[in-house]
Design an enzyme around this catalytic site. Sequence first.
Site, PDB file in Angstrom:
ATOM      1  N   HIS A  73      -3.450   5.957   3.760  1.00  0.00           N
ATOM      2  CA  HIS A  73      -4.228   4.799   3.291  1.00  0.00           C
ATOM      3  C   HIS A  73      -3.664   3.492   3.844  1.00  0.00           C
ATOM      4  O   HIS A  73      -4.399   2.651   4.382  1.00  0.00           O
ATOM      5  CB  HIS A  73      -4.226   4.787   1.766  1.00  0.00           C
ATOM      6  CG  HIS A  73      -5.182   3.842   1.138  1.00  0.00           C
ATOM      7  ND1 HIS A  73      -4.826   2.565   0.766  1.00  0.00           N
ATOM      8  CD2 HIS A  73      -6.494   3.976   0.792  1.00  0.00           C
ATOM      9  CE1 HIS A  73      -5.872   1.949   0.219  1.00  0.00           C
ATOM     10  NE2 HIS A  73      -6.894   2.787   0.217  1.00  0.00           N
ATOM     11  N   ASP A  95       0.844  -1.200   0.000  1.00  0.00           N
ATOM     12  CA  ASP A  95       0.000   0.000   0.000  1.00  0.00           C
ATOM     13  C   ASP A  95       0.876   1.247   0.000  1.00  0.00           C
ATOM     14  O   ASP A  95       1.911   1.263  -0.678  1.00  0.00           O
ATOM     15  CB  ASP A  95      -0.934  -0.050   1.225  1.00  0.00           C
ATOM     16  CG  ASP A  95      -2.266   0.632   0.989  1.00  0.00           C
ATOM     17  OD1 ASP A  95      -2.283   1.872   0.930  1.00  0.00           O
ATOM     18  OD2 ASP A  95      -3.289  -0.053   0.868  1.00  0.00           O
ATOM     19  N   SER A 111     -11.314  -0.629  -0.192  1.00  0.00           N
ATOM     20  CA  SER A 111     -10.014  -0.631   0.473  1.00  0.00           C
ATOM     21  C   SER A 111     -10.149  -0.968   1.948  1.00  0.00           C
ATOM     22  O   SER A 111      -9.251  -1.579   2.548  1.00  0.00           O
ATOM     23  CB  SER A 111      -9.344   0.747   0.356  1.00  0.00           C
ATOM     24  OG  SER A 111      -8.822   0.971  -0.920  1.00  0.00           O
TER      25      SER A 111
END
Length: 398
Positions: free
Chosen positions: A146, A115, A338
Amino acid sequence: MTQRYTVLRDVRGLHTRDPFSGRVPAPGLESFGPSPGVTTPPEPRVDVADLSPRDIRDLSRDPEVAAVAPVMPVQLMKPSGVDATTAATSAWGIATVKADTSSCDGTGVVVAVLDTGIDASHPAFQGVELVQQDFSGSGDGDRNGHGTHCAGTIFGRDVGSTRIGVARGVRKALIGKVLNDRGGGDSDSVFRAIQWALAGGARVISMSLGFDFPGFVERSISQGWPAALATSRALEAYRGNLRMLDALMAMVNARVAFDGGAVVVAASGNESQPQFKISVAIPAAAQGVISVGAVERAANNALAVASFSNTLPEVCAPGVNVLSAKAGGGLVALNGTSMATPHVAGVAALWWQALKGSVPMVRAQQVVARLSSSARTDGFASGVDAADRGMGLVTAPP
């Protein structure tokens, strides 16, 4: 004229009488046991090079080469924020997947998160050995947030009195930074990171990212390609990268007989709209990758599929108003497939631990089978399309 390509090789050496019989089989024909005479597991190696059509033709004759694909842009499955007035104050997904009542916590299972990196100083990761590797060129750490949020859902420790992690007994995590601080990157970084995670002993690999077809078109147009030809070129690259993923996953599956392999989990995508449905995108669309859709709480706490969630996932998990670690400290609630994907990665770690006591060596397909067979279809609101939820909501072992 040359173009930048990713080249996937199996560099274990050939241990068969027939020098071609040890090659990775075509996708869909892979075996979960070693071929006769093969004494070592596949060893994927990813290289990047500027190649001409003649170079590609020559590579196709190399028995070690499993696939060749144009490098294309990738990007995170961009989540949306949650209004402060409606933001969750607890991580409701933990109880929804029944991790709160599971006897397992992921102890002994190594997970990999590919990521935007991780905020290693966040209290949610105290006591976890974080092995970081930057593939993006922007340095270790997470200045996007994120990756920190996703990692928090997989194995984060409690923050204050709030539980955020599904598998909070995980002691070691491989953090491959494949996306830069703006959330972008290239496909070769993803392939190299998967290779790295496998070599590092990851049993679960989580990816909340997608291959950027529109971005490839725009990149080609900026290089002077006419729009129609740029679109065709992007389609060629997309097709090639899907085949690359299939070949790499065939190698992952072939490793099962030797070391148990790895469960690979990826977000289905956030491209759907209420009136338009988009199918699962790559890497989630590759053979052997578990694609994940997102669900939300509807009326009377029934579950509904989020309107943005791409259709035809294999399983689903909470992906709306998900509370997890915030880069820089504290917690934040986000929406997206996600956010659903790390729930599945965490549950996979729990199942891997649960199976350890019952079999001599846990194999990835056994974990995948448990994820599928234990997925629940009860609790959904009426009218939910089975194609949108897949086999159902992932559920932790008792």
